[in-house]
Design a protein around this motif. Structure first.
Motif, PDB file in Angstrom:
ATOM      1  N   LYS A 263      41.061  53.579  25.015  1.00 25.26           N
ATOM      2  CA  LYS A 263      40.034  54.410  25.641  1.00 25.26           C
ATOM      3  C   LYS A 263      39.412  55.379  24.641  1.00 25.26           C
ATOM      4  CE  LYS A 263      42.164  54.120  30.203  1.00 25.26           C
ATOM      5  NZ  LYS A 263      43.211  53.184  29.764  1.00 25.26           N
TER       6      LYS A 263
ATOM      7  N   SER B   7      42.915  41.110  28.070  1.00 23.66           N
ATOM      8  CA  SER B   7      42.443  42.486  27.933  1.00 23.66           C
ATOM      9  C   SER B   7      40.914  42.508  27.806  1.00 23.66           C
ATOM     10  CB  SER B   7      43.089  43.141  26.715  1.00 23.66           C
ATOM     11  OG  SER B   7      42.552  44.414  26.489  1.00 23.66           O
TER      12      SER B   7
ATOM     13  N   ASN C 207      33.859  43.565  26.666  1.00 24.46           N
ATOM     14  CA  ASN C 207      34.618  43.392  27.903  1.00 24.46           C
ATOM     15  C   ASN C 207      34.323  42.012  28.483  1.00 24.46           C
ATOM     16  OD1 ASN C 207      33.847  46.778  28.317  1.00 24.46           O
ATOM     17  ND2 ASN C 207      35.960  46.059  28.166  1.00 24.46           N
TER      18      ASN C 207
ATOM     19  N   PRO D 264      39.459  42.530  34.021  1.00 20.28           N
ATOM     20  CA  PRO D 264      40.767  43.163  33.814  1.00 20.28           C
ATOM     21  C   PRO D 264      40.703  44.680  33.942  1.00 20.28           C
ATOM     22  CG  PRO D 264      40.333  41.541  32.099  1.00 20.28           C
ATOM     23  CD  PRO D 264      39.051  41.727  32.849  1.00 20.28           C
ATOM     24  N   HIS D 265      41.847  45.266  34.356  1.00 25.15           N
ATOM     25  CA  HIS D 265      41.979  46.722  34.318  1.00 25.15           C
ATOM     26  C   HIS D 265      41.716  47.220  32.890  1.00 25.15           C
ATOM     27  CE1 HIS D 265      43.423  47.449  38.325  1.00 25.15           C
ATOM     28  NE2 HIS D 265      44.429  46.594  38.200  1.00 25.15           N
ATOM     29  N   ALA D 266      41.198  48.422  32.791  1.00 24.93           N
ATOM     30  CA  ALA D 266      40.958  49.022  31.473  1.00 24.93           C
ATOM     31  C   ALA D 266      42.211  49.750  30.989  1.00 24.93           C
ATOM     32  CB  ALA D 266      39.772  49.968  31.531  1.00 24.93           C
ATOM     33  N   ASP D 267      43.338  49.038  30.998  1.00 26.88           N
ATOM     34  CA  ASP D 267      44.589  49.641  30.528  1.00 26.88           C
ATOM     35  C   ASP D 267      44.704  49.551  29.008  1.00 26.88           C
ATOM     36  OD1 ASP D 267      45.370  50.279  33.102  1.00 26.88           O
ATOM     37  OD2 ASP D 267      46.452  48.392  33.396  1.00 26.88           O
TER      38      ASP D 267
ATOM     39  N   PRO E  54      37.054  50.940  28.301  1.00 26.10           N
ATOM     40  CA  PRO E  54      36.250  50.952  29.527  1.00 26.10           C
ATOM     41  C   PRO E  54      34.778  51.098  29.165  1.00 26.10           C
ATOM     42  CG  PRO E  54      37.337  53.064  29.229  1.00 26.10           C
ATOM     43  CD  PRO E  54      37.809  52.184  28.116  1.00 26.10           C
TER      44      PRO E  54
ATOM     45  N   LYS F  10      36.723  42.616  42.226  1.00 29.00           N
ATOM     46  CA  LYS F  10      38.108  43.058  42.071  1.00 29.00           C
ATOM     47  C   LYS F  10      38.374  43.393  40.609  1.00 29.00           C
ATOM     48  CE  LYS F  10      40.034  40.229  45.842  1.00 29.00           C
ATOM     49  NZ  LYS F  10      41.004  39.145  46.168  1.00 29.00           N
ATOM     50  N   GLU F  11      39.123  44.450  40.422  1.00 33.37           N
ATOM     51  CA  GLU F  11      39.601  44.830  39.086  1.00 33.37           C
ATOM     52  C   GLU F  11      41.115  44.734  39.124  1.00 33.37           C
ATOM     53  OE1 GLU F  11      39.043  48.532  35.865  1.00 33.37           O
ATOM     54  OE2 GLU F  11      38.557  48.816  37.985  1.00 33.37           O
ATOM     55  N   ARG F  12      41.683  43.818  38.341  1.00 35.71           N
ATOM     56  CA  ARG F  12      43.132  43.605  38.402  1.00 35.71           C
ATOM     57  C   ARG F  12      43.605  42.924  37.119  1.00 35.71           C
ATOM     58  NH1 ARG F  12      44.399  38.289  39.155  1.00 35.71           N
ATOM     59  NH2 ARG F  12      42.971  36.892  40.302  1.00 35.71           N
ATOM     60  N   ARG F  13      44.925  42.771  37.026  1.00 38.41           N
ATOM     61  CA  ARG F  13      45.476  41.984  35.925  1.00 38.41           C
ATOM     62  C   ARG F  13      45.033  40.523  36.081  1.00 38.41           C
ATOM     63  NH1 ARG F  13      51.808  43.117  34.518  1.00 38.41           N
ATOM     64  NH2 ARG F  13      51.450  44.679  32.886  1.00 38.41           N
TER      65      ARG F  13
END
Length: 552
Positions: free
Chosen positions: A406, A440, A446, A458-461, A465, A484-487
């Protein structure tokens, strides 16, 4: 009986002192079609300037000191050979000389790095900026360019490193054939040497050819440092325009050759736009950055990009950060100066700044941050009509356990290693997995997929972002699509109906193949096209307007 006198074509060789100009004169004197003159304007220079030299009286009593007579009767007078080579020192081109000196004949410029000139300069005269004459060389170059006679420039280092190749190139530029005889001459003084030869030519009289440069230089005297600092910009300007054995690479967009770039607190030409070797971005990749795009006089999502820039700088504990208005002013001034209002990408960089000495510690950064605004004419970097191919890299994306993605920092080795894998696989980019094996992002963008009319990312882990990512999520929701935002695992991308990537530099780019597998039917999908159109409409309407001063 001597040969009949005839009209002669003059070759003017302009240089600063101690630049191998005498060796080059000896080289041309070996030709069977050339006669040479050694500094024919020297007496005029001494008379007009009053410059002191140990041989001043002898020169003034022996040589013609009326400069215009020298030009008319000696430089351009009749001769016995096809060409006359005139060795000129740049500072001898004084005001008041006839325009014929520049307008007639063939001209070239010989340069040498002042770092190599200065250590031996004091042997005859005291070193000074005016005695060195590099500014005069630049003036001569500019005047010849104004006259439409852009002169070839050769560097003494190239002449010593590759004499045959450099002379071949120079002769080609002058429109004369190269002769092998130019590579050797007899040892000792020459009949055409100037009166000053015993003071200046001792070393060249011992030579019989262009000697290779020394492997290691002589120690540089610190009292000459200021003079070196004054002179180098003039040398570097001429060096940029010199004939080199290896040509400059072609730019993807030729118009970017003449850019103006903001560095620190000023706007500089492309070749002068540099940061210090003590800057943190050089010392440790210690900087943050943003990519911006300009559409129809507006900068898209400027405020959002600046939010992230300042957040990243805060996360890295930067101090003495320029204000938001100062950054915006620098962006606007740079764009306006370049006349850039559409089809432009900006690389905006903020470094921790220059250090007082090399080292890792931010405690050494006492100058404040360095701001860089680099605009380029640059269309989207991917094929957004036909799509791109991706492979999956073995290099994993950084985890927040190590370095939080981030923070939009300049230390991009993690991404570059993945990009190398993509390049080696002849793919456009590479997908990067997180520490647990989930997707990722790619090395540069992205990534999104569509499966059964559901858009997912994907999540912005462990990915950035992105601003364009957030923009596309907003457009997906505005188009009333399921989101949806997910793994997301790699196999889900392999079996997706549609895939695209997002980023400021590439916009919204379809992906048609991943790891050798077609995405859907291998064509750009309907959801992708729908969102591309929505994004295009957004770029036409949104953005921060570039201000213009209405005063005339």
């Amino acid at each position: 009986m001597g040969e009949a006198k005839c009209e002669i074509e003059v070759i003017h060789a302009w240089s600063a002192p101690r630049s191998l100009s005498t060796s080059l004169m000896y080289s041309f004197a070996q030709r069977d079609d050339i006669e040479v003159l050694d500094e024919p304007l020297y007496a005029h220079f001494l008379k007009v300037t009053g410059a002191e030299r140990p041989y001043r009286d002898e020169v003034l009593s022996t040589m013609e000191s009326d400069g215009n007579k020298v030009v008319k009767d000696i430089i351009f007078g009749p001769g016995e050979k096809k060409y006359r080579y005139c060795k000129h020192i740049a500072k001898q081109n004084l005001p008041g000389l006839t325009d014929d000196l520049m307008k007639r004949g063939k001209h070239f410029i010989l340069i040498r790095n002042p770092l190599e000139i200065l250590p031996s300069f004091d042997e005859v005269v005291t070193s000074s900026f005016s005695e060195l004459g590099l500014a005069d060389l630049v003036s001569i170059y500019s005047e010849l360019c104004r006259l439409g006679k852009r002169p070839p420039i050769i560097d003494a280092t190239d002449l010593r490193t590759d004499p045959e190749g450099t002379l071949h190139g120079l002769c080609e530029d002058l429109g004369i054939p190269f002769q092998d005889s130019m590579l050797k001459w007899e040892v000792g003084p020459k009949s055409y040497d100037g009166i000053w030869a015993p003071w200046w030519y001792k070393s060249v009289h011992k030579s019989t050819c262009f000697l290779p440069p020394r492997k290691y230089p002589s120690p540089f005297s610190s009292p000459l440092y200021d003079l070196l600092e004054q002179s180098l910009p003039f040398y570097n300007m001429l060096r940029h325009h010199s004939r080199r054995t290896s040509p400059h690479p072609k730019l993807p967009v030729p118009a970017n050759e003449k850019l103006l770039v903001w560095v620190g607190d000023e706007i500089l030409p492309r070749e002068s736009a540099k940061v210090s070797v003590f800057d943190s971005v050089v010392q440790g990749g210690d900087a943050v950055w943003e990519g911006l795009r300009v559409y129809n006089r507006k900068i898209l999502k400027l405020e959002e990009h600046l939010d992230r820039l300042f957040d990243s700088a805060k996360a890295l504990a930067f101090t003495s950060v320029p204000t938001r208005e100062e950054v915006k002013d620098a962006i606007f001034k740079t764009l306006i100066s370049n006349g850039m209002f559409d089809g432009v990408h900006i690389r905006l960089t903020l470094t921790r700044g220059k250090k007082v000495t090399s080292g890792m510690s931010p405690a050494l950064n006492l100058y404040g941050c360095t701001l860089i605004v680099l605009p380029e004419w640059k269309p989207p970097v991917y094929d957004n009509a036909k799509g791109i191919t991706l492979i999956t890299a073995t290099t994993r994306r950084n985890s927040p356990n190590n370095l939080d993605s981030k923070i939009h920092h300049n230390n991009l080795l993690n991404n570059i290693l993945a990009k190398i894998e993509g390049n080696n696989a002849k793919a456009d980019d590479a997908i990067m997995l997180d520490k647990d094996g989930y997707v990722s992002e790619t090395n540069a963008t992205n990534i999104f997929l569509v499966k059964k009319d559901c858009v997912m990312t994907p999540h912005a882990d462990s990915c950035l972002p992105g601003v364009t990512r957030a923009t596309l999520i907003g457009l997906v929701l505005k188009e009333n699509l399921v989101f949806k935002e997910r793994r997301i695992s790699l196999s889900e991308f392999h079996t997706a109906d549609e895939v695209w990537t997002t980023g400021t530099m590439g916009e919204l780019t379809p992906v048609t193949k991943i790891d050798g597998r077609l995405v859907g039917d291998g064509q750009v999908g309907p959801v992708t096209l729908r969102l591309q159109n929505a994004y295009k409409k957004l770029t036409e309407e949104a953005g921060v307007l570039i201000p213009m001063d209405q005063r005339t």
